[in-house]
Design a protein around this motif. Structure first.
Motif, mmCIF file in Angstrom:
data_model
loop_
_atom_site.group_PDB
_atom_site.id
_atom_site.type_symbol
_atom_site.label_atom_id
_atom_site.label_comp_id
_atom_site.label_asym_id
_atom_site.label_seq_id
_atom_site.Cartn_x
_atom_site.Cartn_y
_atom_site.Cartn_z
ATOM 1 N N SER A 346 0.831 -1.217 0.000
ATOM 2 C CA SER A 346 0.000 0.000 0.000
ATOM 3 C C SER A 346 0.857 1.256 0.000
ATOM 4 O O SER A 346 0.595 2.216 -0.743
ATOM 5 N N TYR A 347 1.895 1.259 0.835
ATOM 6 C CA TYR A 347 2.783 2.420 0.903
ATOM 7 C C TYR A 347 3.502 2.629 -0.429
ATOM 8 O O TYR A 347 3.588 3.762 -0.933
ATOM 9 N N LEU A 348 3.998 1.563 -1.004
ATOM 10 C CA LEU A 348 4.733 1.690 -2.266
ATOM 11 C C LEU A 348 3.830 2.187 -3.389
ATOM 12 O O LEU A 348 4.234 3.035 -4.191
ATOM 13 N N LEU A 349 2.601 1.674 -3.445
ATOM 14 C CA LEU A 349 1.682 2.124 -4.494
ATOM 15 C C LEU A 349 1.328 3.595 -4.324
ATOM 16 O O LEU A 349 1.092 4.298 -5.313
ATOM 17 N N SER A 350 1.325 4.078 -3.076
ATOM 18 C CA SER A 350 1.044 5.506 -2.846
ATOM 19 C C SER A 350 2.168 6.391 -3.376
ATOM 20 O O SER A 350 1.961 7.569 -3.656
ATOM 21 N N LEU A 351 3.374 5.820 -3.529
ATOM 22 C CA LEU A 351 4.530 6.570 -4.031
ATOM 23 C C LEU A 351 4.791 6.317 -5.516
ATOM 24 O O LEU A 351 5.786 6.806 -6.060
ATOM 25 N N LYS A 352 3.927 5.546 -6.155
ATOM 26 C CA LYS A 352 4.196 5.094 -7.518
ATOM 27 C C LYS A 352 4.543 6.227 -8.488
ATOM 28 O O LYS A 352 5.564 6.145 -9.194
ATOM 29 N N PRO A 353 3.770 7.311 -8.579
ATOM 30 C CA PRO A 353 4.118 8.380 -9.531
ATOM 31 C C PRO A 353 5.494 8.981 -9.241
ATOM 32 O O PRO A 353 6.270 9.231 -10.171
ATOM 33 N N LEU A 354 5.807 9.204 -7.966
ATOM 34 C CA LEU A 354 7.089 9.789 -7.587
ATOM 35 C C LEU A 354 8.254 8.883 -7.975
ATOM 36 O O LEU A 354 9.252 9.321 -8.557
ATOM 37 N N LEU A 355 8.136 7.589 -7.657
ATOM 38 C CA LEU A 355 9.234 6.659 -7.905
ATOM 39 C C LEU A 355 9.437 6.405 -9.394
ATOM 40 O O LEU A 355 10.576 6.295 -9.863
ATOM 41 N N GLU A 356 8.351 6.326 -10.145
ATOM 42 C CA GLU A 356 8.476 6.144 -11.594
ATOM 43 C C GLU A 356 9.098 7.374 -12.248
ATOM 44 O O GLU A 356 9.914 7.241 -13.163
ATOM 45 N N GLU A 357 8.726 8.557 -11.784
ATOM 46 C CA GLU A 357 9.323 9.778 -12.320
ATOM 47 C C GLU A 357 10.813 9.836 -12.016
ATOM 48 O O GLU A 357 11.625 10.235 -12.865
ATOM 49 N N TYR A 358 11.186 9.432 -10.821
ATOM 50 C CA TYR A 358 12.594 9.419 -10.430
ATOM 51 C C TYR A 358 13.401 8.497 -11.346
ATOM 52 O O TYR A 358 14.468 8.865 -11.844
ATOM 53 N N GLU A 359 12.896 7.292 -11.569
ATOM 54 C CA GLU A 359 13.581 6.342 -12.441
ATOM 55 C C GLU A 359 13.759 6.928 -13.841
ATOM 56 O O GLU A 359 14.829 6.845 -14.433
ATOM 57 N N GLN A 437 2.143 -5.746 -10.571
ATOM 58 C CA GLN A 437 3.265 -6.671 -10.735
ATOM 59 C C GLN A 437 4.433 -5.981 -11.439
ATOM 60 O O GLN A 437 5.595 -6.158 -11.050
ATOM 61 N N TRP A 438 4.148 -5.216 -12.469
ATOM 62 C CA TRP A 438 5.216 -4.503 -13.173
ATOM 63 C C TRP A 438 5.928 -3.525 -12.238
ATOM 64 O O TRP A 438 7.155 -3.422 -12.253
ATOM 65 N N PHE A 439 5.137 -2.823 -11.441
ATOM 66 C CA PHE A 439 5.715 -1.807 -10.546
ATOM 67 C C PHE A 439 6.551 -2.460 -9.445
ATOM 68 O O PHE A 439 7.713 -2.081 -9.220
ATOM 69 N N ILE A 440 5.978 -3.441 -8.768
ATOM 70 C CA ILE A 440 6.701 -4.126 -7.688
ATOM 71 C C ILE A 440 7.927 -4.852 -8.247
ATOM 72 O O ILE A 440 9.011 -4.838 -7.637
ATOM 73 N N GLY A 441 7.788 -5.465 -9.415
ATOM 74 C CA GLY A 441 8.926 -6.139 -10.043
ATOM 75 C C GLY A 441 10.050 -5.175 -10.375
ATOM 76 O O GLY A 441 11.229 -5.495 -10.199
ATOM 77 N N GLY A 442 9.685 -3.976 -10.848
ATOM 78 C CA GLY A 442 10.696 -2.965 -11.143
ATOM 79 C C GLY A 442 11.442 -2.525 -9.893
ATOM 80 O O GLY A 442 12.660 -2.302 -9.918
ATOM 81 N N LEU A 443 10.712 -2.401 -8.769
ATOM 82 C CA LEU A 443 11.353 -2.033 -7.499
ATOM 83 C C LEU A 443 12.304 -3.131 -7.031
ATOM 84 O O LEU A 443 13.427 -2.857 -6.587
#
Length: 585
Positions: A346-359, A437-443
């Motif tokens: 839940s916490y990671l999904l709440s940060l998804k836009p920020l973390l994807e932008e950073y990458e 799955q794509w997001f968690i796998g990327g992390l």
């Protein structure tokens, strides 16, 4: 090929062989990708790999609790207890707990806790006895036998001089005690000379039972939790984030006392150390307990068992035997999974836009000091419990070889499949399931890279000869690994300023050299000028950490310890020869 390496390595080799014969352009397409999310999505779409992983996990076996073994061990413990062989009884009761569950017909779990509490009482370990009594009651100890357990608890409270607690407990349990027993205990408590309030039931296992060492940081850093005011975080393009002395630092000063964000216990230490905090288990001084679902892992306390299940173990449990004994997964790869589990979906999904932008912004180019706000909260505190500093660690993706990135992507897919089989994505919608799955796998793929450069071995001291207490010949042996927010900021020198020591998974960093205000503070990455040749040091650092060391010992090629004396002798001989050859005026 041995069992430890065959599953992942063989499957990866099989997949590579298949892809080479079916997709000639795969390498070129994969190498163009710039983010870990894209790399994982790429390998996820290769259906052949997913099918192979599904088949792998569908063929794994799980060994649940065993009521027959639990009852047998408990009965053996009872026999040892009758003959006052208390340590042997403890061992048997612990084995009973290992195979027990509250759902078994005899409720072996509650009975084993209650019986072990009797051993602790006879060993005068009254706090441990109380803890086991509470565990037995929570596990549904039979009502008909409850009075004897209550009396044992009251006797413990008397011996611990916790008189107020005893009086309150009598009031709460009057229905389960005869009037004579109640009156007898009430009299004992009320006539006690003083009402002393001792430590709470939750004990500080290590420091009370293994010798207290003061690990208090005398001047805490308000901006860097778990660190001293003596250090500051700084940044430069050449060094990245690093630690600098905020004031003059003296030898012996405690600079950091940090818990890991996530840690993992090595397979060969499972059952010997706590699966959560990694403390060495001592059955005479700890309420050793076990997972309520599997028979593999042990904990130093119910508190650690609960924390482990909540954050990580509930997703690993059914596949743990496969992970540690058959998969070939390394403990560092396992740690990458632990990082994601500890952060929580839940916490990671709440940060998804920020973390994807950073990458997208920084993984394909050089970072600068503003690349990410890694401090959290209104006061911008750099916290060891925060995920953002761990996410922000360098991955070296840009300099990794194609095969390295592809294999790590495969391992990430393997770990995501494990999460899928463990219902980590159970509540997700059909579309959300795939995207998550794509997001968690990327992390996970990101952490598989950053951990290889930033994680630390967790070690404990082993005496070479315990009878003689031969500290001089002792050695630190690896028992696990952890990822630490502050420790990861130390850069390397072959002549470091600090040393690391562990209490379980918690790391203490002390100065072994004086450091002047403003100077950078250096740790070491496993090589020291005193014991490793220059060529060996540079090869290891370049291979694992992707840099060439230019510290003072490397620039000047300082000698090894065992060569210092011979070099000094050579210089003295040369000096003598020069003096003898001087012309007399």
């Amino acid at each position: 090929m041995d069992a430890k390496s065959k599953t992942i390595d063989c499957l990866f080799a099989k997949i590579c062989k298949h892809l080479k014969s079916h997709d000639k352009e795969l390498n070129q397409n994969f190498i163009k990708l710039t983010t870990n999310f894209d790399r994982f999505k790429f390998i996820w779409h290769i259906g052949f790999i997913g099918k192979e992983l599904d088949l792998l996990f569908n063929n794994t076996n799980f060994s649940p609790k065993d009521a027959t073994k639990a009852s047998a061990f408990r009965q053996e413990g009872n026999e040892q207890f009758k003959t006052k062989r208390f340590f042997d009884a403890l061992v048997k009761y612990n084995s009973s707990l290992q195979f027990s569950s509250a759902s078994q017909p005899e409720n072996n779990l509650a009975l084993a806790y209650a019986n072990r509490s009797a051993v602790f009482y006879h060993l005068n370990e009254f706090q441990l006895c109380l803890n086991d009594i509470e565990s037995a009651l929570r596990a549904g100890y039979p009502q008909k036998s409850r009075p004897k357990l209550i009396e044992r608890k009251l006797n413990c409270l008397l011996r611990l001089e916790q008189y107020s607690s005893g009086i309150e407990f009598i009031k709460a349990e009057k229905i389960n005690l005869s009037s004579d027993v109640c009156q007898n205990f009430e009299k004992k408590f009320k006539t006690a000379s003083a009402d002393k309030k001792l430590t709470p039931l939750e004990q500080q296992f290590y420091f009370e039972n293994y010798g207290h060492i003061d690990l208090t940081i005398t001047s805490p850093n308000p901006k860097v939790a778990c660190a001293s005011k003596s250090i500051d975080i700084d940044y430069s393009m050449e060094r990245g984030f690093f630690l600098r002395a905020a004031k003059d630092i003296q030898v012996g000063e405690l600079l950091v006392n940090e818990p890991p964000f996530a840690s993992v216990l090595m397979a060969h230490k499972i059952g010997h150390n706590c699966f959560e905090c990694i403390l060495k288990l001592n059955p005479l001084k700890m309420n050793v307990t076990y997972c309520r679902q599997c028979c593999l892992v042990a904990y130093c306390s119910e508190k650690c068992a609960a924390a482990s299940w909540t954050h990580t173990h509930k997703y690993e449990c059914k596949y743990l035997n496969f992970l540690i004994n058959q998969s070939g997964l390394s403990h560092m790869e396992w740690l990458a999974l632990r990082v994601v589990l500890k952060a929580g979906k839940s916490y990671l999904l709440s940060l998804k836009p920020l973390l994807e932008e950073y990458e997208q912004q920084f993984e394909s180019s050089l970072r600068d000091g503003s690349c990410m706000a890694f401090a959290e909260g209104e006061d911008k505190v750099y916290s060891s419990h925060s995920y953002l500093p761990i996410f922000n660690l360098v991955t070296n993706s840009q300099v990794r070889k194609l095969n390295d990135l592809f294999r790590r992507s495969f391992v990430a897919f393997f770990l995501v499949k494990l999460l899928e089989k463990s219902d980590f994505f159970e509540a997700d919608s059909a579309e959300g399931f795939k995207e998550n799955q794509w997001f968690i796998g990327g992390l996970i793929l990101r952490h598989l890279q950053s951990i290889s450069c930033n994680a630390h071995e967790v070690a404990e001291l082993h005496l070479s000869n315990a009878k003689k207490n031969a500290m001089a010949e002792s050695s630190a042996q690896g028992i696990g690994a952890g990822i630490f927010a502050i420790l990861s900021l130390f850069n390397h020198s072959c002549d470091p300023h600090v040393t690391r020591n562990f209490r379980g998974s918690r790391c203490q960093v002390r100065a072994v050299q004086n450091v002047k205000k403003g100077e950078e503070i250096y740790d070491n990455y496993g090589v020291l000028y005193a014991v490793n040749e220059l060529k060996e040091r540079r090869h290891k650092l370049k291979d694992q950490y992707f840099f060439e060391c230019k510290c003072v010992p490397c620039r000047n090629d300082w000698p090894l310890y065992d060569k210092i004396e011979s070099q000094l002798e050579m210089k003295n001989n040369l000096k003598t020869e020069c003096i003898d050859n001087l012309a007399v005026s």
